[in-house]
Design a protein around this motif. Structure first.
Motif: not given
Length: 255
Positions: A11-12, A70-75, A77-85, A241-253
């Motif tokens: 989705i993201l 770009m930030i959303g796509c890279i975040g 794909c990589t799950g990087k917390a900084g980009l997702l924030n 999308c915001m929930c998906a970003a939070c979930y992806s960030k949580k999994n990365d952490m």
């Protein structure tokens, strides 16, 4: 990676690819039009006018969409917390602005209607004084006369209120004998004509029955509902999308 992870990441990624492409398209088209480089699109040269006030904001918006995409796509794909924030904060700001737009549509609808009717009243009265009552102190320009006719043709109305009756010279004129501006006619070509008052049945079809005030009220009511529904749907999707970003960030952490 579980099924939910795959779905949310998809989705993201898909959402932000669309945003990225839209931003890139706005930048490219805006740049072509702004620089008047019509080698690839020569047909646009006929419409080349001074539109910097529209093109520059469009390109700025396109640039912002490109960066956010770009930030959303890279975040994603990589799950990087900084980009997702960063992505989360930007989308949150957009959601707040969209909610404010919904509120404005509800609160300010009558104000928009009053401004439109006041502006129309000035031109319609001038047209009526010049061509119906013949008592105008100043001659109406062809541009203003065309504006009145174009407005009625686009909106699908005749006169400011009461339909064709608005253009009646006096009470003795029967409804069937009222001549109206060509913009009142359903088959008006859209060109300025020498005769400012015509009988639509001669060669321009029929006259619109409703006044412009009634039609504008109807359009604003429908348009405001459409805006609210569309923006509400977009807000819900953005919250997803915001929930998906939070979930992806949580999994990365956690990882």
């Amino acid at each position: 990676m579980g099924c939910l992870d795959v779905i949310l990441k998809a989705i993201l990624i898909i959402t932000n690819v669309v945003v990225l492409v839209a931003g890139l398209a706005m930048l490219v088209l805006g740049g072509i039009y702004l620089n008047k480089d019509f080698d690839f699109y020569p047909e646009l040269a006929d419409y080349s006018t001074n539109m910097e006030t529209v093109l520059i904001p469009m390109m700025v918006l396109g640039g912002l969409l490109l960066i956010v995409g770009m930030i959303g796509c890279i975040g994603a794909c990589t799950g990087k917390a900084g980009l997702l924030n960063v992505y989360f904060i930007v989308v949150l700001i957009v959601v707040v602005l969209e909610v404010a737009l919904i509120i404005l549509c509800v609160v300010k609808k009558d104000d928009v209607r009053d401004v439109a009717i006041d502006a129309a009243d000035t031109l319609f009265s001038e047209y009526k004084d010049n061509y119906v009552h013949d008592n105008a102190t100043e001659t109406m320009s062809d541009e203003n006369a065309l504006a009145v006719n174009t407005f009625m043709s686009v909106v699908g109305c005749c006169g400011l209120v009461d339909g064709p009756v608005y253009w009646r010279k006096d009470e003795l004129v029967t409804i069937g004998n009222i001549k109206v501006p060509p913009g009142c006619c359903t088959e008006w070509s859209g060109e300025n004509v020498d005769d400012k008052l015509v009988d639509c049945s001669d060669s321009m079809g029929e006259s619109y029955e409703n006044g412009c005030t009634e039609e504008v009220d109807s359009i604003l009511s429908e348009f405001s509902v459409v805006i609210i529904v569309v923006v509400a749907a977009v807000v819900i999707f953005q919250l997803l999308c915001m929930c998906a970003a939070c979930y992806s960030k949580k999994n990365d952490m956690v990882a």
